[in-house]
Write a protein that holds these residues in place. Sequence first.
Motif, short mmCIF file in Angstrom:
data_model
loop_
_atom_site.label_atom_id
_atom_site.label_comp_id
_atom_site.label_asym_id
_atom_site.label_seq_id
_atom_site.Cartn_x
_atom_site.Cartn_y
_atom_site.Cartn_z
N ALA A 150 11.81 -6.10 13.11
CA ALA A 150 11.72 -5.83 11.67
C ALA A 150 11.58 -7.13 10.89
CB ALA A 150 12.94 -5.04 11.20
N LEU A 151 12.31 -8.16 11.28
CA LEU A 151 12.21 -9.45 10.60
C LEU A 151 10.82 -10.07 10.80
CD1 LEU A 151 15.71 -11.00 11.35
CD2 LEU A 151 14.83 -10.23 9.14
N THR A 152 10.27 -9.91 11.99
CA THR A 152 8.92 -10.42 12.24
C THR A 152 7.91 -9.71 11.34
OG1 THR A 152 9.46 -10.96 14.53
CG2 THR A 152 7.13 -10.70 14.01
N ARG A 153 8.02 -8.38 11.25
CA ARG A 153 7.12 -7.63 10.38
C ARG A 153 7.31 -8.03 8.92
NH1 ARG A 153 8.90 -3.66 13.74
NH2 ARG A 153 10.15 -2.65 12.13
N LEU A 154 8.56 -8.23 8.51
CA LEU A 154 8.83 -8.63 7.13
C LEU A 154 8.16 -9.97 6.81
CD1 LEU A 154 10.33 -8.35 4.42
CD2 LEU A 154 12.29 -9.48 5.51
N HIS A 155 8.26 -10.92 7.73
CA HIS A 155 7.64 -12.22 7.50
C HIS A 155 6.12 -12.08 7.39
CE1 HIS A 155 11.36 -14.40 7.75
NE2 HIS A 155 11.61 -13.94 8.97
N ARG A 156 5.53 -11.22 8.23
CA ARG A 156 4.08 -11.00 8.13
C ARG A 156 3.72 -10.37 6.80
NH1 ARG A 156 3.98 -8.93 13.83
NH2 ARG A 156 3.96 -6.88 12.85
N PHE A 157 4.51 -9.38 6.36
CA PHE A 157 4.24 -8.73 5.07
C PHE A 157 4.40 -9.71 3.91
CE2 PHE A 157 5.59 -4.49 7.08
CZ PHE A 157 4.28 -4.16 7.39
N GLU A 158 5.42 -10.56 3.99
CA GLU A 158 5.61 -11.56 2.93
C GLU A 158 4.42 -12.52 2.88
OE1 GLU A 158 9.40 -13.19 4.01
OE2 GLU A 158 10.49 -11.87 2.64
N ALA A 159 3.95 -12.94 4.05
CA ALA A 159 2.79 -13.85 4.09
C ALA A 159 1.56 -13.15 3.53
CB ALA A 159 2.54 -14.31 5.53
N ALA A 160 1.38 -11.87 3.88
CA ALA A 160 0.22 -11.12 3.37
C ALA A 160 0.33 -10.95 1.85
CB ALA A 160 0.13 -9.76 4.05
N ALA A 161 1.54 -10.68 1.36
CA ALA A 161 1.74 -10.51 -0.08
C ALA A 161 1.46 -11.82 -0.82
CB ALA A 161 3.16 -10.02 -0.38
N ASP A 162 1.89 -12.92 -0.24
CA ASP A 162 1.61 -14.22 -0.85
C ASP A 162 0.10 -14.47 -0.90
OD1 ASP A 162 4.30 -14.69 -1.19
OD2 ASP A 162 4.50 -16.02 0.57
N ASP A 163 -0.59 -14.14 0.19
CA ASP A 163 -2.04 -14.32 0.24
C ASP A 163 -2.73 -13.44 -0.80
OD1 ASP A 163 -4.45 -15.42 1.43
OD2 ASP A 163 -4.78 -13.40 2.24
N VAL A 164 -2.29 -12.18 -0.90
CA VAL A 164 -2.88 -11.27 -1.89
C VAL A 164 -2.62 -11.79 -3.30
CG1 VAL A 164 -2.69 -8.95 -2.90
CG2 VAL A 164 -2.86 -9.22 -0.42
N GLY A 165 -1.43 -12.25 -3.57
CA GLY A 165 -1.09 -12.80 -4.88
C GLY A 165 -1.97 -14.00 -5.23
N ARG A 166 -2.17 -14.87 -4.24
CA ARG A 166 -3.02 -16.04 -4.45
C ARG A 166 -4.46 -15.61 -4.76
NH1 ARG A 166 -6.42 -18.26 -1.33
NH2 ARG A 166 -5.67 -17.26 0.57
N ARG A 167 -4.95 -14.65 -4.02
CA ARG A 167 -6.32 -14.17 -4.24
C ARG A 167 -6.47 -13.49 -5.60
NH1 ARG A 167 -9.00 -12.12 1.34
NH2 ARG A 167 -8.23 -13.80 2.66
N VAL A 168 -5.45 -12.73 -6.00
CA VAL A 168 -5.50 -12.07 -7.32
C VAL A 168 -5.52 -13.13 -8.42
CG1 VAL A 168 -4.17 -10.65 -8.94
CG2 VAL A 168 -4.50 -9.87 -6.57
N ARG A 169 -4.68 -14.16 -8.29
CA ARG A 169 -4.68 -15.24 -9.28
C ARG A 169 -6.04 -15.94 -9.34
NH1 ARG A 169 0.36 -15.68 -7.07
NH2 ARG A 169 -0.24 -17.41 -5.69
N GLN A 170 -6.66 -16.15 -8.18
CA GLN A 170 -7.99 -16.76 -8.15
C GLN A 170 -9.01 -15.85 -8.83
OE1 GLN A 170 -8.71 -17.43 -3.97
NE2 GLN A 170 -7.89 -19.51 -4.03
N ALA A 171 -8.93 -14.55 -8.56
CA ALA A 171 -9.87 -13.61 -9.18
C ALA A 171 -9.70 -13.57 -10.69
CB ALA A 171 -9.69 -12.21 -8.58
N ILE A 172 -8.44 -13.57 -11.14
CA ILE A 172 -8.17 -13.59 -12.59
C ILE A 172 -8.75 -14.86 -13.20
CG2 ILE A 172 -6.34 -13.82 -14.32
CD1 ILE A 172 -4.66 -11.90 -12.56
N GLY A 173 -8.54 -15.98 -12.53
CA GLY A 173 -9.08 -17.25 -13.02
C GLY A 173 -10.60 -17.21 -13.09
N ALA A 174 -11.24 -16.62 -12.07
CA ALA A 174 -12.70 -16.54 -12.05
C ALA A 174 -13.21 -15.66 -13.18
CB ALA A 174 -13.19 -16.02 -10.70
N VAL A 175 -12.55 -14.53 -13.40
CA VAL A 175 -12.95 -13.62 -14.48
C VAL A 175 -12.77 -14.32 -15.82
CG1 VAL A 175 -12.37 -11.47 -15.67
CG2 VAL A 175 -12.57 -11.50 -13.17
N GLN A 176 -11.66 -15.01 -16.01
CA GLN A 176 -11.43 -15.72 -17.27
C GLN A 176 -12.48 -16.81 -17.48
OE1 GLN A 176 -7.38 -17.00 -16.74
NE2 GLN A 176 -6.55 -15.23 -17.83
#
Length: 97
Positions: A57-83
């Motif tokens: 469960a901890l291994t899966r949690l770390h993978r999910f956290e890494a994926a969430a961080d990546d998604v957050g980074r990509r969303v911020r990049q997309a917002i910046g590009a749109v702006q």
Amino acid sequence: MAPTLEEAMKRLDMALGLLEASVSRRLEAEKRRGGLETELQLMQDDRARLAVELDGALTRLHRFEAAADDVGRRVRQAIGAVQTVLAQAGQLEPEEG
């Protein structure tokens, strides 16, 4: 005052009764101890199984956290590009930050 045969038999019968009771108590104590040892082994098995599940469960949690961080980074990049596109079109003042 010599004990009679009947008195001796009564004493022997009482002694045998006490011995039987003692043996019964001893057997019951051994049975309980065996039950406790079995219960302890089951608890140790459960603990080991739960530890493995927790590690997974901890291994899966770390993978999910890494994926969430990546998604957050990509969303911020997309917002910046749109702006940036909107600012270049003159429709939005670029944000500072």
